[in-house]
Design a protein around this motif. Structure first.
Motif: not given
Length: 241
Positions: A151-163, A214-220
């Protein structure tokens, strides 16, 4: 009636009740195994204990006081079982963690609450309802979860990046520049101290970001930065390790 009075002539200790306990054990174990495989904070043993105990309490509420009943004694068989609903909240509350704008463990807490309800249904002899709800759990986990992920992701929904990155190379500054350039905002940064014991030159951090991309593009893109050793993304409702 003979089969229901195995011990001391009291009802409620027959093979029917043993079967209801066994059903609660099996259904709770199935849910707990799924949680264990996903490495959630409450796994196989916790779910078995919750569902198994709820079934026993339900049986005690139904049959445990029949020896004191009489002409002048009337009991409500639901009074003990009703306390399971409120009592299980203490376990669920202990599984929920709030880190600023991110909540973790909410699904696991809800699963514990549902497992208690399944155990109650099994103990009450409502085996069909207990099985249907268990099947519904797996439908929600394996069918609806992938659907909700698309489903389309809200821009306000946070994601966690493990770096994980090497110190002294300006990696974190470059990571923040890339996030900002893609329209993401960082709301939280925490250091995972476990990495330092294995590689003193490496640092592992959790980043909470939210944005329209898109978080996937950011992590890439972040994985291409020199000095980045590993990076992975997680939903905000997943637990910190």
């Amino acid at each position: 009636m003979v089969a229901a009075q195995l011990v001391g002539g009291l009802p409620g200790q027959g093979w029917t009740q043993v079967g209801e306990l066994a059903l609660a054990f099996a259904l709770s174990a199935a849910i707990g195994l799924e949680r264990e495989i996903r490495q959630k904070s409450a796994g196989l043993r916790t779910h078995i204990l919750v569902g198994f105990a709820a079934a026993l309490i339900m049986l005690v509420s139904k049959y445990g006081f029949q020896d004191v009943l009489g002409r002048h004694v009337a009991l409500d068989p639901s009074r003990v079982a009703s306390q399971i609903v409120s009592g299980i909240g203490f376990i669920g509350a202990g599984l929920i963690f709030i880190r600023r704008d991110a909540v973790q463990g909410l699904t696991t807490a809800a699963t514990i609450w549902m497992t208690a309800a399944i155990g109650m249904a099994a103990g009450a002899g409502l085996w069909l309802l207990a099985i249907i709800v268990t099947v519904g759990h797996f439908v929600a986990v394996f069918v609806l979860a992938p659907v909700s992920a698309r489903l389309p992701r809200s821009k306000y929904a946070p994601s966690l990046l493990h770096l994980t990155y090497l110190q002294g190379l300006g990696v974190l500054r470059r990571v923040l520049e890339v996030c900002t350039g893609r329209g993401f905002t960082m709301s939280e940064l925490s250091v995972d101290r476990r990495t330092e014991r294995h590689d003193p030159a490496a640092v592992t951090v959790w980043l909470s970001v939210h944005g329209p991309g898109a978080v996937s593009e950011l992590t890439a893109e972040l994985s291409e930065i020199d000095g980045v050793l590993a990076i992975s993304s997680h939903d905000a409702d997943s637990s910190y390790p």
